[in-house]
Design an enzyme around this catalytic site. Structure first.
Site, mmCIF file in Angstrom:
data_model
loop_
_atom_site.group_PDB
_atom_site.id
_atom_site.type_symbol
_atom_site.label_atom_id
_atom_site.label_comp_id
_atom_site.label_asym_id
_atom_site.label_seq_id
_atom_site.Cartn_x
_atom_site.Cartn_y
_atom_site.Cartn_z
ATOM 1 N N GLU A 105 0.947 -0.828 0.016
ATOM 2 C CA GLU A 105 -0.038 0.106 0.013
ATOM 3 C C GLU A 105 0.607 1.571 -0.207
ATOM 4 O OE1 GLU A 105 -3.599 1.165 2.692
ATOM 5 O OE2 GLU A 105 -2.030 0.471 3.483
ATOM 6 N N GLU A 130 -6.739 8.933 7.435
ATOM 7 C CA GLU A 130 -6.878 8.274 6.899
ATOM 8 C C GLU A 130 -8.355 9.100 5.932
ATOM 9 O OE1 GLU A 130 -6.180 4.916 4.560
ATOM 10 O OE2 GLU A 130 -4.958 3.919 6.607
ATOM 11 N N ASN A 133 0.401 -0.705 5.426
ATOM 12 C CA ASN A 133 1.500 0.097 6.706
ATOM 13 C C ASN A 133 0.795 -0.032 8.188
ATOM 14 O OD1 ASN A 133 2.862 2.285 4.578
ATOM 15 N ND2 ASN A 133 1.667 0.966 3.530
ATOM 16 N N CYS A 143 -4.983 -2.925 2.851
ATOM 17 C CA CYS A 143 -4.781 -3.046 4.591
ATOM 18 C C CYS A 143 -5.519 -3.192 5.056
ATOM 19 C CB CYS A 143 -4.239 -1.526 4.984
ATOM 20 S SG CYS A 143 -3.450 -1.107 5.876
ATOM 21 N N ASN A 149 -7.059 6.199 -2.041
ATOM 22 C CA ASN A 149 -6.304 5.241 -1.813
ATOM 23 C C ASN A 149 -6.096 4.017 -2.551
ATOM 24 O OD1 ASN A 149 -3.884 3.200 -0.579
ATOM 25 N ND2 ASN A 149 -4.845 3.774 1.813
ATOM 26 N N LYS A 177 -9.675 1.811 -1.692
ATOM 27 C CA LYS A 177 -10.351 1.631 -1.013
ATOM 28 C C LYS A 177 -11.002 1.920 0.202
ATOM 29 C CE LYS A 177 -7.466 0.824 4.023
ATOM 30 N NZ LYS A 177 -6.257 1.444 4.655
#
Length: 318
Positions: free
Chosen positions: A49, A145, A196, A171, A109, A126
């Site tokens: 990611e 995020e 991550n 993730c 993302n 994401k």
């Protein structure tokens, strides 16, 4: 007996990518690992990611500043093009995560699957964004995020390419069972993701070892319950002093770990995975067509948060 269907699968774990590292240097590292994967007969490589940059959501800044420094407006772009060219020349496909700015100004993302001809065949944005959008000045770092990215709008795509049905996520998505079931209901044989994951939980004093434990148990249970292989690539180690877990892994449909990283540096792990192992599980214990009962699962999509127990009268069942 199910006929064997093997594919050489590599996971390219990355050590830290620091704020001072430029895209060209990072892409060079990716290419080096791609070539190592080729030397081990890999046909597909999973990168992490946000592979092209440091994990910037840990820093408080404006959305405009983040976009200017960390987002990709096109893919491939001049910085990433050498990776696409190297993969095409090697005849290897790959998964790559990065921060995407769309032509309409939306920020996601994002991850892509690129086939062995260098063509982007799938894009995922994401869904399950962790963290917060507000500034937490007392925290050791931020997890922003929800500030920098919009919730993805792609669902969980599955594509048939390079001899396998590939599903993808990113993730935190790995922790949600809906992610894997959505892929499995589309026939996914291999789920791929990058991550991550900070080793420190900023919200409560979680023991560090649990970060790795929950990471692995989630992937192992999801692989088993959805009769698929899973390959997960970390970006890990101390990025400018902020530590993230490693634990890059390839998991079989049995829930067993086929390969796992042993460092927190750039490291390629490999397994010659047999997709037919998943066929056996899909035919028997997780034969969805035979055993699933969706008429009893309505609550799973009717509610977002937990609520009151549904009415239940045992006398009515007499």
């Amino acid at each position: 007996m199910t006929k064997s269907r093997k594919i050489g699968l590599a996971v390219a774990q990355m050590g830290p990518v620091h704020l001072a590292d430029d895209r060209q240097a990072v892409v060079k590292r990716l290419i080096d690992m791609l070539m190592e994967a080729k030397s081990r007969s890999a046909k597909f490589v999973v990168f992490p990611e946000l592979a092209l940059t440091t994990f910037f959501p840990r820093y408080w800044m404006s959305e405009e500043a983040a976009i200017e420094r960390f987002f990709e407006r096109t893919m491939p772009n001049p910085d990433a093009q050498p990776l696409f060219e190297a993969a095409r020349a090697a005849g290897i496909g790959f998964y790559l995560g990065y921060a995407e700015l769309t032509s309409t100004g939306e920020a996601f993302n994002t991850a892509i699957i690129v086939d062995d001809s260098g063509k982007i065949v799938a894009k995922y944005r994401k869904t399950h964004l962790p963290g917060h959008a507000d500034h937490k000045p007392d925290a050791p770092f931020q997890h922003l995020e929800k500030k920098f990215f919009s919730v993805g709008n792609t669902g969980f795509p599955v594509v048939e390419t390079m001899g396998a049905k590939l599903g993808m996520c990113i993730c935190n998505d790995r922790r949600w069972p809906e992610t894997w079931r959505a892929m499995s209901l589309q026939g996914a044989e291999l789920g791929v993701l990058g991550y991550n994951t900070p080793s420190l939980n900023i919200h409560w004093p979680e023991p560090v070892h649990l970060r790795m434990h929950t990471h692995l148990v989630t992937l192992q249970a999801s692989a088993y319950q959805n009769a698929m292989w899973i390959a997960a690539a970390a970006k890990c180690g101390k990025e400018d002093g902020f530590h993230m877990i490693g634990g890059s892994v390839i998991v079989a449909p049995s829930g067993e770990i086929a390969a796992q990283s042993v460092t927190e540096e750039d490291e390629v792990i490999f397994a010659n995975v047999d997709l037919a192992i998943g066929d056996t599980f899909r035919e028997h214990v997780f034969n969805f067509a035979k055993h699933r009962r969706p008429e009893h699962y309505g609550l799973l999509v009717e509610r977002t948060g937990a609520g009151e127990a549904l009415p239940h009268d045992p006398e009515a069942l007499n």
